[in-house]
Design a protein around this motif. Structure first.
Motif, PDB file in Angstrom:
ATOM      1  N   VAL A   1       0.757  -1.183   0.171  1.00 38.52           N
ATOM      2  CA  VAL A   1      -0.100  -0.008   0.019  1.00 38.52           C
ATOM      3  C   VAL A   1       0.918   1.284   0.034  1.00 38.52           C
ATOM      4  O   VAL A   1       0.571   2.223  -0.717  1.00 38.52           O
ATOM      5  CB  VAL A   1      -0.929   0.064   1.112  1.00 38.52           C
ATOM      6  CG1 VAL A   1      -1.494   1.418   1.547  1.00 38.52           C
ATOM      7  CG2 VAL A   1      -1.834  -0.853   1.098  1.00 38.52           C
ATOM      8  N   SER A   2       2.012   1.255   0.725  1.00 38.07           N
ATOM      9  CA  SER A   2       2.741   2.669   0.815  1.00 38.07           C
ATOM     10  C   SER A   2       3.524   2.711  -0.393  1.00 38.07           C
ATOM     11  O   SER A   2       3.920   3.903  -0.772  1.00 38.07           O
ATOM     12  CB  SER A   2       3.794   2.323   2.018  1.00 38.07           C
ATOM     13  OG  SER A   2       4.795   1.227   1.773  1.00 38.07           O
ATOM     14  N   VAL A   3       3.878   1.807  -1.198  1.00 44.26           N
ATOM     15  CA  VAL A   3       4.365   1.971  -2.379  1.00 44.26           C
ATOM     16  C   VAL A   3       3.392   2.117  -3.426  1.00 44.26           C
ATOM     17  O   VAL A   3       3.749   2.674  -4.581  1.00 44.26           O
ATOM     18  CB  VAL A   3       5.357   0.716  -2.664  1.00 44.26           C
ATOM     19  CG1 VAL A   3       5.998   0.802  -3.936  1.00 44.26           C
ATOM     20  CG2 VAL A   3       6.699   0.631  -1.443  1.00 44.26           C
ATOM     21  N   GLY A   4       2.242   1.450  -3.417  1.00 50.47           N
ATOM     22  CA  GLY A   4       1.101   1.712  -4.407  1.00 50.47           C
ATOM     23  C   GLY A   4       1.297   0.812  -5.554  1.00 50.47           C
ATOM     24  O   GLY A   4       0.913   1.005  -6.666  1.00 50.47           O
ATOM     25  N   LYS A   5       1.846  -0.353  -5.329  1.00 46.10           N
ATOM     26  CA  LYS A   5       1.972  -1.630  -6.465  1.00 46.10           C
ATOM     27  C   LYS A   5       2.228  -2.882  -5.615  1.00 46.10           C
ATOM     28  O   LYS A   5       2.411  -2.759  -4.498  1.00 46.10           O
ATOM     29  CB  LYS A   5       3.061  -1.292  -7.260  1.00 46.10           C
ATOM     30  CG  LYS A   5       4.305  -1.181  -6.798  1.00 46.10           C
ATOM     31  CD  LYS A   5       5.576  -1.015  -7.918  1.00 46.10           C
ATOM     32  CE  LYS A   5       7.011  -1.079  -7.316  1.00 46.10           C
ATOM     33  NZ  LYS A   5       7.833  -1.137  -8.471  1.00 46.10           N
TER      34      LYS A   5
ATOM     35  N   MET B   1      -7.532  -3.524  -1.292  1.00 46.92           N
ATOM     36  CA  MET B   1      -6.202  -3.043  -2.050  1.00 46.92           C
ATOM     37  C   MET B   1      -6.597  -2.303  -3.290  1.00 46.92           C
ATOM     38  O   MET B   1      -5.641  -1.617  -3.813  1.00 46.92           O
ATOM     39  CB  MET B   1      -5.564  -4.297  -2.499  1.00 46.92           C
ATOM     40  CG  MET B   1      -4.840  -4.962  -1.496  1.00 46.92           C
ATOM     41  SD  MET B   1      -3.493  -3.773  -0.545  1.00 46.92           S
ATOM     42  CE  MET B   1      -2.469  -4.957   0.323  1.00 46.92           C
ATOM     43  N   GLN B   2      -7.804  -2.480  -4.067  1.00 46.76           N
ATOM     44  CA  GLN B   2      -7.910  -1.849  -5.359  1.00 46.76           C
ATOM     45  C   GLN B   2      -7.723  -0.176  -5.443  1.00 46.76           C
ATOM     46  O   GLN B   2      -7.187   0.145  -6.337  1.00 46.76           O
ATOM     47  CB  GLN B   2      -9.282  -2.344  -5.834  1.00 46.76           C
ATOM     48  CG  GLN B   2     -10.421  -1.961  -5.263  1.00 46.76           C
ATOM     49  CD  GLN B   2     -11.734  -2.651  -5.714  1.00 46.76           C
ATOM     50  OE1 GLN B   2     -11.870  -3.430  -6.496  1.00 46.76           O
ATOM     51  NE2 GLN B   2     -12.887  -2.063  -5.161  1.00 46.76           N
ATOM     52  N   GLU B   3      -7.959   0.267  -4.213  1.00 45.56           N
ATOM     53  CA  GLU B   3      -7.731   1.777  -4.254  1.00 45.56           C
ATOM     54  C   GLU B   3      -6.336   2.251  -4.040  1.00 45.56           C
ATOM     55  O   GLU B   3      -5.981   3.149  -4.165  1.00 45.56           O
ATOM     56  CB  GLU B   3      -8.640   2.521  -3.173  1.00 45.56           C
ATOM     57  CG  GLU B   3      -8.482   2.185  -1.734  1.00 45.56           C
ATOM     58  CD  GLU B   3      -9.280   2.569  -0.773  1.00 45.56           C
ATOM     59  OE1 GLU B   3      -8.961   3.962  -0.436  1.00 45.56           O
ATOM     60  OE2 GLU B   3     -10.063   2.036   0.049  1.00 45.56           O
ATOM     61  N   HIS B   4      -5.255   1.425  -3.712  1.00 45.98           N
ATOM     62  CA  HIS B   4      -4.043   1.503  -3.441  1.00 45.98           C
ATOM     63  C   HIS B   4      -3.403   1.164  -4.548  1.00 45.98           C
ATOM     64  O   HIS B   4      -2.043   0.952  -4.280  1.00 45.98           O
ATOM     65  CB  HIS B   4      -3.568   0.732  -2.026  1.00 45.98           C
ATOM     66  CG  HIS B   4      -4.417   1.049  -1.147  1.00 45.98           C
ATOM     67  ND1 HIS B   4      -4.420   2.532  -0.403  1.00 45.98           N
ATOM     68  CD2 HIS B   4      -5.323   0.587  -0.168  1.00 45.98           C
ATOM     69  CE1 HIS B   4      -5.339   2.595   0.484  1.00 45.98           C
ATOM     70  NE2 HIS B   4      -5.848   1.330   0.698  1.00 45.98           N
TER      71      HIS B   4
END
Length: 234
Positions: free
Chosen positions: A127-131, A170-173
């Motif tokens: 989440v913090s990296v966005g991938k 997770m989809q929003e991240h």
């Protein structure tokens, strides 16, 4: 280079996926309860692609503390883990009423718990990296339960449910989550049974599907993929 962690990597579907990752130039983290088996597979992977890093450690993924140690070891050796393949599993052919007293807990600890714990361990960094991409190897028994494999069907049904929750979280991240749902696949689960190998899904078919999904554009996610034998289930 991308980094991947694969549970149940030394046999069957997990082995095929790990080899496919190595050929793609993806660093891999693997574990096994058997040291000799693990060392042999580590050497094979390095021969397939000498450029990748193979992080290998003896661990039993059905034991929470050993699983967490494997996760910590992976992060230390590889850094950010972008791909997780929750593949480890066990199949027990028994109705629920005739099953052993320890069967339910053993199959929960093998078929469900590792995916849950690895999600909690790596999820926040993704989440913090966005991938990131999480693959959960489910089963058609999650869709069409098998009475003769009662607890197995229950745990795979639960894993598919966990996959759905993961994906929504997770989809929003920008993190992708995919359920791979194989039908009759030529693995050790069929050992000792008379089967027509030409009418079954091969582990390499599952690996090929995962590579294809990984190579899709950032905006595309495969929520669930069912892969069954062309002539139908055995």
């Amino acid at each position: 280079m991308k980094n991947a962690l694969i549970t149940g990597a030394t046999k069957g579907i997990g082995r095929a996926i790990t080899i496919a990752f190595a050929k793609q130039g993806i660093n891999v983290a693997i574990c096994s309860r058997n040291r000799e088996e693990l060392s042999a597979f580590e050497a094979e992977l390095k021969e397939i692609n000498p450029q990748i890093v193979v992080a290998a450690i003896v661990a039993d993924c059905s034991k929470r503390e050993e699983l967490k140690y494997f996760a910590e070891f992976t992060e230390k050796k590889l850094g950010f883990v972008e791909i997780i393949v929750n593949n480890v599993g066990m199949y027990r052919y028994s109705t629920i009423l005739n099953d052993s007293d320890d069967s339910f807990q053993k199959q929960v600890d093998t078929n469900l718990m590792p995916a849950y714990e690895l999600y909690r361990f790596f999820g926040k960094s993704m989440v913090s990296v966005g991938k990131g991409h999480i693959f959960n190897i489910c089963s058609v028994a999650a869709i069409n339960p098998i009475a003769e494999a009662g607890v197995y069907s229950v745990t795979k049904y639960a894993l598919l449910g966990l996959n759905k929750v993961m994906r929504l979280e997770m989809q929003e991240h920008g993190v992708k989550v995919t359920a791979i749902i194989p039908g009759s696949t030529l693995t050790d689960s069929w050992k000792g049974q008379q089967v027509d190998e030409t009418k079954m899904v091969n582990p390499e078919d599952i690996a090929s599907a995962i590579i294809t999904i990984l190579n899709m554009s950032a905006g595309a996610n495969v929520d669930e993929m069912i892969i069954k034998p062309a002539p139908g289930q055995l």
